[in-house]
Scaffold this motif. Structure first.
Motif, PDB file in Angstrom:
ATOM      1  N   ILE A  91       1.989   9.317 -49.698  1.00 40.48           N
ATOM      2  CA  ILE A  91       0.748   9.861 -49.150  1.00 40.48           C
ATOM      3  C   ILE A  91       1.107  10.511 -47.821  1.00 40.48           C
ATOM      4  O   ILE A  91       1.276   9.831 -46.803  1.00 40.48           O
ATOM      5  N   THR A  92       1.224  11.800 -47.842  1.00 39.80           N
ATOM      6  CA  THR A  92       1.805  12.511 -46.687  1.00 39.80           C
ATOM      7  C   THR A  92       0.980  12.351 -45.418  1.00 39.80           C
ATOM      8  O   THR A  92       1.542  12.214 -44.325  1.00 39.80           O
ATOM      9  N   ARG A  93      -0.353  12.391 -45.524  1.00 42.22           N
ATOM     10  CA  ARG A  93      -1.174  12.327 -44.312  1.00 42.22           C
ATOM     11  C   ARG A  93      -1.124  10.949 -43.664  1.00 42.22           C
ATOM     12  O   ARG A  93      -1.519  10.792 -42.507  1.00 42.22           O
ATOM     13  N   ASN A  94      -0.647   9.941 -44.391  1.00 46.07           N
ATOM     14  CA  ASN A  94      -0.532   8.591 -43.844  1.00 46.07           C
ATOM     15  C   ASN A  94       0.907   8.212 -43.514  1.00 46.07           C
ATOM     16  O   ASN A  94       1.196   7.043 -43.269  1.00 46.07           O
ATOM     17  N   THR A  95       1.796   9.172 -43.535  1.00 45.73           N
ATOM     18  CA  THR A  95       3.212   8.923 -43.263  1.00 45.73           C
ATOM     19  C   THR A  95       3.579   9.530 -41.912  1.00 45.73           C
ATOM     20  O   THR A  95       3.230  10.675 -41.629  1.00 45.73           O
ATOM     21  N   ILE A  96       4.266   8.756 -41.082  1.00 41.84           N
ATOM     22  CA  ILE A  96       4.627   9.182 -39.726  1.00 41.84           C
ATOM     23  C   ILE A  96       6.140   9.096 -39.563  1.00 41.84           C
ATOM     24  O   ILE A  96       6.760   8.102 -39.948  1.00 41.84           O
ATOM     25  N   GLY A  97       6.719  10.136 -38.964  1.00 42.31           N
ATOM     26  CA  GLY A  97       8.162  10.187 -38.807  1.00 42.31           C
ATOM     27  C   GLY A  97       8.818  10.674 -40.085  1.00 42.31           C
ATOM     28  O   GLY A  97       8.259  11.467 -40.838  1.00 42.31           O
ATOM     29  N   ALA A 155      11.799   5.978 -33.477  1.00 41.94           N
ATOM     30  CA  ALA A 155      12.256   7.186 -34.157  1.00 41.94           C
ATOM     31  C   ALA A 155      11.373   8.405 -33.925  1.00 41.94           C
ATOM     32  O   ALA A 155      11.675   9.480 -34.429  1.00 41.94           O
ATOM     33  N   THR A 156      10.289   8.261 -33.168  1.00 43.52           N
ATOM     34  CA  THR A 156       9.410   9.393 -32.922  1.00 43.52           C
ATOM     35  C   THR A 156       9.101   9.502 -31.428  1.00 43.52           C
ATOM     36  O   THR A 156       9.393   8.594 -30.653  1.00 43.52           O
ATOM     37  N   SER A 157       8.474  10.604 -31.052  1.00 49.84           N
ATOM     38  CA  SER A 157       8.069  10.800 -29.657  1.00 49.84           C
ATOM     39  C   SER A 157       6.639  10.325 -29.422  1.00 49.84           C
ATOM     40  O   SER A 157       6.080  10.536 -28.347  1.00 49.84           O
ATOM     41  N   LEU A 158       6.053   9.669 -30.429  1.00 53.45           N
ATOM     42  CA  LEU A 158       4.673   9.203 -30.340  1.00 53.45           C
ATOM     43  C   LEU A 158       4.603   7.830 -29.681  1.00 53.45           C
ATOM     44  O   LEU A 158       5.620   7.205 -29.402  1.00 53.45           O
ATOM     45  N   THR A 159       3.386   7.369 -29.455  1.00 53.12           N
ATOM     46  CA  THR A 159       3.164   6.023 -28.929  1.00 53.12           C
ATOM     47  C   THR A 159       2.312   5.239 -29.917  1.00 53.12           C
ATOM     48  O   THR A 159       1.164   5.606 -30.152  1.00 53.12           O
ATOM     49  N   ALA A 166      -2.346   1.836 -51.779  1.00 50.31           N
ATOM     50  CA  ALA A 166      -0.971   2.137 -51.384  1.00 50.31           C
ATOM     51  C   ALA A 166      -0.221   0.890 -50.949  1.00 50.31           C
ATOM     52  O   ALA A 166      -0.822  -0.115 -50.544  1.00 50.31           O
ATOM     53  N   VAL A 167       1.098   0.992 -51.024  1.00 49.26           N
ATOM     54  CA  VAL A 167       2.013   0.043 -50.399  1.00 49.26           C
ATOM     55  C   VAL A 167       2.617   0.745 -49.196  1.00 49.26           C
ATOM     56  O   VAL A 167       2.942   1.941 -49.266  1.00 49.26           O
ATOM     57  N   GLY A 168       2.756   0.047 -48.085  1.00 47.82           N
ATOM     58  CA  GLY A 168       3.271   0.714 -46.903  1.00 47.82           C
ATOM     59  C   GLY A 168       3.965  -0.221 -45.940  1.00 47.82           C
ATOM     60  O   GLY A 168       4.055  -1.424 -46.164  1.00 47.82           O
ATOM     61  N   LYS A 169       4.430   0.370 -44.853  1.00 46.83           N
ATOM     62  CA  LYS A 169       5.053  -0.396 -43.776  1.00 46.83           C
ATOM     63  C   LYS A 169       4.906   0.384 -42.480  1.00 46.83           C
ATOM     64  O   LYS A 169       5.098   1.598 -42.439  1.00 46.83           O
ATOM     65  N   GLY A 170       4.588  -0.335 -41.407  1.00 46.66           N
ATOM     66  CA  GLY A 170       4.501   0.256 -40.077  1.00 46.66           C
ATOM     67  C   GLY A 170       3.053   0.346 -39.623  1.00 46.66           C
ATOM     68  O   GLY A 170       2.139   0.124 -40.410  1.00 46.66           O
ATOM     69  N   ARG A 171       2.861   0.609 -38.300  1.00 44.59           N
ATOM     70  CA  ARG A 171       3.898   1.003 -37.352  1.00 44.59           C
ATOM     71  C   ARG A 171       4.212  -0.162 -36.430  1.00 44.59           C
ATOM     72  O   ARG A 171       3.429  -0.487 -35.552  1.00 44.59           O
ATOM     73  N   ASP A 172       5.368  -0.755 -36.644  1.00 47.27           N
ATOM     74  CA  ASP A 172       5.776  -1.841 -35.772  1.00 47.27           C
ATOM     75  C   ASP A 172       7.297  -1.947 -35.731  1.00 47.27           C
ATOM     76  O   ASP A 172       7.924  -1.296 -34.912  1.00 47.27           O
ATOM     77  N   TYR A 173       7.875  -2.770 -36.619  1.00 44.91           N
ATOM     78  CA  TYR A 173       9.303  -3.055 -36.540  1.00 44.91           C
ATOM     79  C   TYR A 173      10.085  -2.289 -37.614  1.00 44.91           C
ATOM     80  O   TYR A 173       9.533  -1.893 -38.648  1.00 44.91           O
ATOM     81  N   MET A 174      11.373  -2.134 -37.362  1.00 44.45           N
ATOM     82  CA  MET A 174      12.258  -1.582 -38.383  1.00 44.45           C
ATOM     83  C   MET A 174      12.256  -2.504 -39.599  1.00 44.45           C
ATOM     84  O   MET A 174      12.264  -3.733 -39.465  1.00 44.45           O
ATOM     85  N   TRP A 175      12.233  -1.895 -40.787  1.00 44.11           N
ATOM     86  CA  TRP A 175      12.251  -2.688 -42.020  1.00 44.11           C
ATOM     87  C   TRP A 175      12.921  -1.877 -43.110  1.00 44.11           C
ATOM     88  O   TRP A 175      12.611  -0.698 -43.307  1.00 44.11           O
ATOM     89  N   ILE A 176      13.867  -2.503 -43.799  1.00 41.84           N
ATOM     90  CA  ILE A 176      14.558  -1.868 -44.928  1.00 41.84           C
ATOM     91  C   ILE A 176      14.559  -2.869 -46.071  1.00 41.84           C
ATOM     92  O   ILE A 176      15.188  -3.923 -45.998  1.00 41.84           O
ATOM     93  N   GLY A 177      13.819  -2.557 -47.125  1.00 41.50           N
ATOM     94  CA  GLY A 177      13.711  -3.473 -48.248  1.00 41.50           C
ATOM     95  C   GLY A 177      13.064  -2.793 -49.435  1.00 41.50           C
ATOM     96  O   GLY A 177      13.138  -1.574 -49.589  1.00 41.50           O
TER      97      GLY A 177
END
Length: 262
Positions: free
Chosen positions: A47-53, A91-95, A226-237
């Motif tokens: 879902i592109t509009r809900n994806t950051i970075g 990974a981004t310039s956002l806050t 949807a299934v998602g992750k963020g925006r908080d910690y790095m996660w790879i799984g």
């Protein structure tokens, strides 16, 4: 050989060649599906509009393991694949600077009653590294974008209804089914969360959330799942076997397969 015989032979050769090309180009039949499930229109994706970075949310094979992990927990709970998710924290310039991944379906659940959701959950592949990055609660989530239809907030027509799982009971292997109706925490974003009291600060159980959404107004409806992750910690799984009511969505390398239950 006379001219008429030569013309006939060239014509037959052309017909044979066209037949071979047509057979080669013909799509595979449903019976050729190695997973034994009928082909369905697949509306799942990022879902592109809900994806950051620039996170990863992609269908993949495996994961199998980790190394030294035998038995059923070493392979995806359904089929051969899963949804691989990778997000970074800075990974981004956002806050905040962290990324967000969202992989879901903006078509098939649109207009469904929110209160009709009575079974939901998934399996997760959690790693020790992810726990190091953000603690045991560093987990992916399930999100339904909804119209909350609250009497107390009649002009609020959008909120994200988010499930945050409890820590996975297993690490470096596939978890058992994590039931979002009996475990973890739910919250609503925006004004709906403020009005109901089910927000990120004061989370609710699944039943408390259902009660909060039943305030005498029109029935709340689903926009997306949807299934998602963020925006908080790095996660790879990875995640597999997303259940919504009586269907399990099996994430395979080539597509998402709907597996009816019962």
């Amino acid at each position: 050989m006379n001219a008429r015989s030569g013309t006939r032979r060239r014509l037959m050769f052309g017909i044979t060649a066209l037949t071979v090309i047509a057979a080669t180009a013909a799509p595979a039949s449903a019976s050729a599906d190695p997973y034994g499930t009928p082909p369905v229109e697949d509306h799942w994706g990022v879902i592109t509009r809900n994806t950051i970075g620039s996170p990863v949310a992609a269908l993949r094979k495996g994961p199998f393991g980790s190394f030294g992990v035998p038995g059923p927990s070493a392979r995806p709970p359904y089929g051969q694949g899963s949804l691989g998710i990778e997000v970074a924290d800075h990974a981004t310039s956002l806050t905040p600077p962290s990324e967000k991944a969202s992989f879901g379906n903006e078509v098939d659940f649109y207009g469904d009653p929110v209160l009709g959701i009575d079974n939901v959950g998934f399996h997760v592949f959690q790693t020790g590294e992810n726990i190091t990055y953000g603690g045991p609660g560093n987990m992916p989530n399930i999100t339904f974008e909804i119209n909350p239809s609250l009497t107390a907030a009649p002009t609020t027509t959008y909120s994200s209804m988010v499930w945050l799982p409890d820590p996975s009971p297993t690490v470096n292997s596939w978890s058992p089914y994590l039931d979002a109706t009996t475990t973890g925490k739910w919250f609503l974003t925006g004004n709906a969360g403020t009005v109901t009291g089910c927000n990120l600060t004061t989370t609710c159980t699944f039943q408390q959330l259902r009660t909060a959404l039943t305030d005498g107004g029109a029935e709340p409806t689903v926009y997306t799942a949807a299934v998602g992750k963020g925006r908080d910690y790095m996660w790879i799984g990875a995640v597999d076997g997303l259940r919504i009511n009586q269907t399990v969505y099996d994430f395979e390398p080539d597509k998402v397969r709907a597996r009816p239950i019962g």
